[in-house]
Design a protein around this motif. Sequence first.
Motif, short mmCIF file in Angstrom:
data_model
loop_
_atom_site.label_atom_id
_atom_site.label_comp_id
_atom_site.label_asym_id
_atom_site.label_seq_id
_atom_site.Cartn_x
_atom_site.Cartn_y
_atom_site.Cartn_z
N GLU A 256 0.17 14.95 -26.67
CA GLU A 256 -0.54 16.24 -26.55
C GLU A 256 -0.99 16.73 -27.70
OE1 GLU A 256 1.27 20.43 -24.76
OE2 GLU A 256 1.25 18.61 -23.31
N ARG A 257 -0.20 16.70 -28.89
CA ARG A 257 -0.74 17.21 -30.16
C ARG A 257 0.37 16.40 -31.25
NH1 ARG A 257 0.64 22.16 -33.06
NH2 ARG A 257 2.72 22.27 -32.70
N THR A 258 -0.34 16.21 -32.63
CA THR A 258 0.31 15.84 -33.88
C THR A 258 0.33 16.72 -34.94
OG1 THR A 258 -1.54 14.56 -34.48
CG2 THR A 258 0.11 13.08 -33.19
N TRP A 259 1.33 17.08 -35.69
CA TRP A 259 0.93 17.91 -36.90
C TRP A 259 2.07 17.24 -37.96
CZ3 TRP A 259 3.92 18.51 -32.44
CH2 TRP A 259 5.24 18.89 -32.54
N GLU A 260 2.20 18.11 -39.08
CA GLU A 260 3.02 17.74 -40.09
C GLU A 260 3.79 19.02 -40.48
OE1 GLU A 260 1.75 15.80 -43.41
OE2 GLU A 260 0.74 13.96 -42.32
N GLU A 261 5.00 18.83 -40.86
CA GLU A 261 5.82 19.82 -41.32
C GLU A 261 6.60 19.63 -42.57
OE1 GLU A 261 8.80 21.16 -38.32
OE2 GLU A 261 7.41 21.48 -36.98
N ASN A 262 6.02 19.94 -43.77
CA ASN A 262 6.67 19.46 -44.99
C ASN A 262 6.32 18.10 -45.16
OD1 ASN A 262 7.59 22.35 -45.58
ND2 ASN A 262 9.55 21.59 -44.50
N GLY A 263 5.15 17.60 -45.08
CA GLY A 263 4.67 16.28 -45.18
C GLY A 263 5.43 15.32 -44.28
N VAL A 264 6.31 15.75 -43.07
CA VAL A 264 6.81 14.91 -42.01
C VAL A 264 5.81 14.98 -40.89
CG1 VAL A 264 8.65 14.28 -41.06
CG2 VAL A 264 9.00 15.08 -43.06
N PRO A 265 5.35 13.87 -40.59
CA PRO A 265 4.54 13.70 -39.17
C PRO A 265 5.19 14.01 -37.90
CG PRO A 265 4.75 11.47 -40.01
CD PRO A 265 5.41 12.39 -41.10
N PHE A 266 4.71 14.68 -37.05
CA PHE A 266 5.58 14.76 -35.50
C PHE A 266 4.42 14.73 -34.59
CE2 PHE A 266 8.42 17.33 -38.41
CZ PHE A 266 9.67 16.80 -37.98
N THR A 267 4.93 14.21 -33.43
CA THR A 267 4.15 14.26 -32.34
C THR A 267 4.74 14.68 -31.02
OG1 THR A 267 3.49 12.24 -33.14
CG2 THR A 267 2.83 12.50 -30.85
N LEU A 268 3.98 15.50 -30.39
CA LEU A 268 4.64 15.98 -28.84
C LEU A 268 4.16 15.20 -28.05
CD1 LEU A 268 5.78 18.09 -27.01
CD2 LEU A 268 3.50 19.50 -27.23
N TYR A 269 4.85 14.56 -26.94
CA TYR A 269 4.50 13.68 -25.83
C TYR A 269 4.94 14.31 -24.63
CZ TYR A 269 4.47 10.06 -29.51
OH TYR A 269 4.18 9.35 -30.30
N ARG A 270 4.03 14.19 -23.70
CA ARG A 270 4.14 14.41 -22.39
C ARG A 270 4.61 13.20 -21.57
NH1 ARG A 270 5.61 19.62 -22.10
NH2 ARG A 270 4.27 20.90 -22.91
N VAL A 271 5.57 13.13 -20.83
CA VAL A 271 5.70 11.78 -19.94
C VAL A 271 5.65 12.16 -18.50
CG1 VAL A 271 7.40 9.80 -19.46
CG2 VAL A 271 7.04 10.96 -21.82
N HIS A 272 4.91 11.62 -17.64
CA HIS A 272 4.63 11.75 -16.35
C HIS A 272 5.25 10.53 -15.50
CE1 HIS A 272 1.76 14.79 -17.62
NE2 HIS A 272 1.21 14.05 -18.35
N VAL A 273 6.21 10.79 -14.68
CA VAL A 273 6.91 9.79 -13.82
C VAL A 273 6.05 10.09 -12.38
CG1 VAL A 273 8.87 8.88 -12.83
CG2 VAL A 273 8.87 9.84 -15.01
N VAL A 274 5.39 8.98 -11.95
CA VAL A 274 4.66 9.08 -10.58
C VAL A 274 5.25 8.18 -9.66
CG1 VAL A 274 2.44 8.88 -9.49
CG2 VAL A 274 2.35 9.46 -12.09
N ASN A 275 5.48 8.92 -8.34
CA ASN A 275 6.35 8.13 -7.39
C ASN A 275 5.34 7.72 -6.57
OD1 ASN A 275 7.83 6.94 -5.31
ND2 ASN A 275 8.90 8.88 -4.80
N TYR A 276 4.86 6.33 -6.40
CA TYR A 276 4.09 5.67 -5.45
C TYR A 276 4.74 5.22 -4.16
CZ TYR A 276 0.38 6.05 -9.01
OH TYR A 276 -0.25 6.17 -10.08
N ALA A 277 6.06 5.19 -4.05
CA ALA A 277 6.96 4.78 -3.11
C ALA A 277 6.83 5.65 -1.72
CB ALA A 277 8.42 4.52 -3.41
N PRO A 278 6.85 5.13 -0.46
CA PRO A 278 6.90 5.83 0.57
C PRO A 278 8.12 6.60 0.82
CG PRO A 278 7.44 3.63 1.18
CD PRO A 278 7.09 3.47 -0.20
N MET A 279 9.18 6.78 -0.20
CA MET A 279 10.46 7.77 -0.01
C MET A 279 10.83 8.35 -1.29
SD MET A 279 12.70 4.34 -0.12
CE MET A 279 11.44 3.12 0.48
#
Length: 153
Positions: free
Chosen positions: A63-86
Amino acid sequence: MKFTSFAFLLVAITCLSAVSATWQQVCGSNVCGVGQVCVCRDGVSNCVLLDQCHDIAIVQTIERTWEENGVPFTLYRVHVVNYAPMTLQQIVIETDCTLNPRDNNSVWNIIYDHGYFLLPQYAQGIKPGQTFTFGYIDHGRVAPNLFIKALTY
């Protein structure tokens, strides 16, 4: 010298035991190995090859990346998709050593416990065709690896 050699051997055995524990997943009366997922349907558990598990998809996006005091961070979104019939009642997603959350508040909408992500009770499963989303903030800019370890329908 003998003590040092023994201590080294003990540490090596401990590390190998920890690694082999992550290679196996208890699945009912079975033990799933590397590249297998424990799938439980109607109370019956079986080990299934990961490449034969087409009912669930995990999509991890930056979703985005940035640095705090020279330390890099990344914000991730994880999507779990259910294709099963149940409805998927529970999923266990294993991470590897590349996951290093920024702090204790950097994982949300999921239970994170010692390298594993689990659906929270309030999610009440993932219905067929639906998506469950969670997020986390990680040190660095390289996406951690995520592996499906178990599915319960």
